[in-house]
Structure formats: structure tokens, C-alpha cells
Design a protein around this motif. Structure first.
Motif, mmCIF file in Angstrom:
data_model
loop_
_atom_site.group_PDB
_atom_site.id
_atom_site.type_symbol
_atom_site.label_atom_id
_atom_site.label_comp_id
_atom_site.label_asym_id
_atom_site.label_seq_id
_atom_site.Cartn_x
_atom_site.Cartn_y
_atom_site.Cartn_z
ATOM 1 N N SER A 87 -18.431 27.130 55.403
ATOM 2 C CA SER A 87 -16.979 26.884 55.451
ATOM 3 C C SER A 87 -16.311 27.239 54.134
ATOM 4 N N HIS A 112 -12.829 26.959 54.371
ATOM 5 C CA HIS A 112 -11.597 26.211 54.622
ATOM 6 C C HIS A 112 -11.971 24.848 55.184
ATOM 7 N N ILE A 165 -10.152 23.121 57.342
ATOM 8 C CA ILE A 165 -9.630 22.916 58.693
ATOM 9 C C ILE A 165 -10.498 23.726 59.646
ATOM 10 N N LEU A 183 -2.673 18.296 58.047
ATOM 11 C CA LEU A 183 -3.145 19.675 57.921
ATOM 12 C C LEU A 183 -3.027 20.220 56.503
ATOM 13 N N LEU A 213 -0.603 25.353 63.189
ATOM 14 C CA LEU A 213 -1.796 25.544 62.362
ATOM 15 C C LEU A 213 -1.467 26.384 61.127
ATOM 16 N N TYR A 238 -7.980 28.838 58.506
ATOM 17 C CA TYR A 238 -8.830 27.809 59.106
ATOM 18 C C TYR A 238 -10.030 28.508 59.718
ATOM 19 N N HIS A 239 -11.018 27.720 60.072
ATOM 20 C CA HIS A 239 -12.179 28.253 60.779
ATOM 21 C C HIS A 239 -12.075 27.862 62.246
#
Length: 135
Positions: free
Chosen positions: A21, A23, A25, A95, A113, A117-118
Motif C-alpha cells: 500500500s 495510500h 484509503i 477520507l 473519493l 486510493y487503492h
């Protein structure tokens, strides 16, 4: 990353997601019963949360604290009607908090969003096996 897994190796899959990851989110796209909540429970545990993670289906969001005093948010947006409802409970504050956010049913807030993000897509191969794509 694409991986096929069973519940017996869920710990390894969760750790690999966290390791890759960039990010905090992560949105989860999968049919009902594919194991989104089960995977998120393992992610929360891998991050150092000692509380038992539960699905926030009725509360919409659960907040957890790690051993390192970080905050982890788990959203289940299945029950919200529209993006306005998400704005009403302050989704943008969550967020853009800089904390981990794991979001089930993200299509309910697609316009809210952030740019980065992933995404985790889970498909059901059979009763015991899932295929996960992490982007």
C-alpha cells in the motif's frame, strides 16, 4: 497484484496488501458474501488493533485504535442511499484525515473519493477460494 487464496492464508494476503500500500484509503469491490469484511478484519488486526473488528453495517463506520495509537476506519456503505447522506455524516473528514480507511460498497460515494486510493477486487472462485486483485 493478483492472488488466489483461501481463509487459511488470509493473514499472508492481508500483510501483502499492507506491505504494497502506498495510500491509506482502500476500497473493496466484491459481491455480497465474497469476504470483504473478513479480509478487512484481518487487515485491522495486522495494523495492530487488539479490539475485535465487526462489520459496521448498522453504524456505517467503525473506528479502531492501533497499539501505536493510530486510527483505522472501516466503512460499510451498503445502507446509505446517496452521496448526500455520506456528506451528512462527514465522510470527507474521514477520507482526508490521513488515517487508514477501508471502504465496503464504495460505489455509493464514487464522486467523493480522493484522487489517490487503492482498490481490492475479490471474486468467488468456489466455496473456499477467492481471487483478489489489488491495484
Amino acid at each position: 497484484m493478483q492472488v488466489s487464496y483461501q481463509l487459511s492464508n488470509l493473514k499472508e494476503v492481508a500483510q501483502k496488501i499492507l506491505d504494497e500500500s502506498q495510500h491509506k484509503i482502500i476500497i473493496f469491490d466484491a459481491p455480497m458474501g465474497a469476504g470483504k469484511t473478513t479480509l478487512i478484519k484481518e487487515l485491522v488486526k495486522r495494523l495492530g488493533v487488539n479490539d475485535i473488528a465487526n462489520s459496521p453495517t448498522f453504524s456505517i463506520v467503525n473506528e479502531y485504535h492501533t497499539d501505536a495509537n493510530e486510527i483505522v476506519y472501516h466503512f460499510d456503505l451498503y445502507r446509505i442511499e446517496d452521496e448526500e447522506e455520506a456528506l451528512d455524516f462527514g465522510i470527507e473528514e474521514y477520507l482526508f484525515s490521513g488515517n487508514w480507511c477501508f471502504i465496503e460498497w464504495p460505489e455509493k460515494i464514487s464522486n467523493l473519493l480522493p484522487d489517490t486510493y487503492h482498490s481490492v477486487e475479490i471474486s468467488i472462485d468456489d466455496e473456499n477460494t477467492r481471487t483478489l486483485i489489488f491495484v
